[in-house]
Design an enzyme around this catalytic site. Structure first.
Site, PDB file in Angstrom:
ATOM      1  CE  LYS A 139      -3.661   0.526  -1.512  1.00  0.00           C
ATOM      2  NZ  LYS A 139      -4.480   0.178  -0.324  1.00  0.00           N
TER       3      LYS A 139
ATOM      4  CE1 TYR B 163      -3.598  -0.445   4.675  1.00  0.00           C
ATOM      5  CE2 TYR B 163      -2.265  -0.937   6.599  1.00  0.00           C
ATOM      6  CZ  TYR B 163      -2.471  -1.008   5.238  1.00  0.00           C
ATOM      7  OH  TYR B 163      -1.553  -1.630   4.441  1.00  0.00           O
TER       8      TYR B 163
ATOM      9  CE1 TYR C 247      -3.589  -1.391  -5.782  1.00  0.00           C
ATOM     10  CE2 TYR C 247      -3.987  -3.739  -5.558  1.00  0.00           C
ATOM     11  CZ  TYR C 247      -3.881  -2.488  -4.992  1.00  0.00           C
ATOM     12  OH  TYR C 247      -4.059  -2.329  -3.640  1.00  0.00           O
TER      13      TYR C 247
ATOM     14  CB  VAL D 159      -0.375  -5.917   3.970  1.00  0.00           C
ATOM     15  CG1 VAL D 159      -1.708  -5.324   4.360  1.00  0.00           C
ATOM     16  CG2 VAL D 159      -0.269  -6.125   2.475  1.00  0.00           C
TER      17      VAL D 159
ATOM     18  CB  SER E 211      -0.932   0.024   1.208  1.00  0.00           C
ATOM     19  OG  SER E 211      -2.143  -0.582   0.880  1.00  0.00           O
TER      20      SER E 211
END
Ligand code: GLU
Length: 313
Positions: free
Chosen positions: A72, A249, A197, A267, A69
């Site tokens: 991102k 998160y 992705y 993660v 993540s």
């Protein structure tokens, strides 16, 4: 950062790592992506990168891990440069959610079905779908080159094993994509988007490189090592703001209170920190808490923030 530039081991950081390491036993390595399940839950390392090019570290800082993540934030920066903020925020929102990163729930209850922010999987998939390029290869290469520039390391690549493992098991992300396609938030082929992705999430590096990327965000998009503006200041600002509001998160509020720096976790157990105008931080600690954040990594940042008064608030 190439092999020519090494980080100095810091005794002080080592002591913080020892203290935070005790918490790894309360965490668990992510295994919903099977290839990630092989990591050693006891690992914990950190690098802190200063604008003058110096760097201090502790732990096994040569160990590579995938961004997951954390990528991102970087895909968002690239897409904001590609498309402009008006276009991007017509398709993805700016609000935090209290839900887990891979939740589908809000998509169905919100109208239009646009994802609430670019840090949850639904929003990140929309962002990745907006990366410009004629093919998956070209789009991936543009993102990878951007990441290599930010890290100042041309050797950064992606881990094929992790990408394949995630692609084969990305049932929930597939579901999110088809939902978004049905509601015309994304266009194009879903399998191609998932290919792009999962490769993006599998880009791997060590915490020195990650600290360097954090430093560029901290320094408003400028690489202080060569004084080059890699992304516009305003885009670095938007990314840092998302890191504060949604970077950890659905634990971002607690993290803002206890640590108070823009940060993004993945993660894999990585955390990138960007202390505005001050330092970039890269952490790797694969044992995660129940929200998906590196359990010892958060503890380490808490200790550092308290000791050096790093909180922005
Ligand atoms: N590749 C992961 C996924 O989409 C990223 C999740 C994360 O690091 O939070 O499930």
């Amino acid at each position: 950062m190439g092999d020519d530039m090494r980080c100095e081991t810091s005794e002080e950081l080592k002591a913080f790592v020892m203290e935070a390491k005790q918490y790894t036993k309360n965490g668990k390595v992510a295994d919903y992506i099977p290839a990630l399940g092989k990591e050693n839950p006891d690992d914990l390392s950190i690098a802190v990168h200063y604008p003058d090019g110096s760097c201090v570290s502790a732990g096994e800082i040569d160990k590579k891990f995938t961004l997951q993540s954390i990528s991102k934030v970087i895909s968002l920066a690239l897409v904001l440069m590609d498309r402009g903020s008006e276009y991007v925020f017509q398709r993805v929102g700016m609000e935090p959610t209290g839900d887990p990163f891979n939740s589908i729930a809000k998509l169905e209850t919100m109208a239009p079905a646009k994802p609430l922010n670019p840090m949850i999987n639904a929003g990140a998939l929309v962002v990745t779908s907006m990366i410009k390029g004629k093919s998956v290869e070209e789009r991936f290469q543009r993102l990878l080159t951007f990441i290599q520039e930010l890290a100042g390391d041309e050797t950064v690549q992606y881990c094929e094993e992790v990408a394949r493992s995630e692609f084969e098991t990305a049932h929930l992300n597939r579901a999110l994509c088809y939902f978004l396609k049905q509601h015309r938030i994304i266009e194009g082929d879903v399998e191609e988007l998932l290919d792009l992705y999962t490769k993006q999430c599998s880009i791997e590096m060590n915490c020195l490189d990650l600290a360097k990327i954090g430093l560029v965000f901290a320094m408003d998009g400028v690489d202080p090592l060569n004084a080059r503006q890699i992304m516009p200041k305003d885009i670095a600002r938007i990314c840092k703001t998302f890191m504060v509001t949604c970077g950890m998160y659905n634990a971002s509020g607690e993290f803002a209170i206890k640590v108070g720096i823009p940060a993004k976790s993945g993660v894999s157990g990585g955390i990138m920190g960007a202390v505005p105008g001050t330092v970039g931080i890269g952490i790797f600690g694969p044992a995660l808490d129940e929200k998906g954040n590196s359990i010892a990594g958060i503890k380490l940042l808490e200790l550092l923030s308290q000791k050096y008064g790093l909180s922005m608030f």
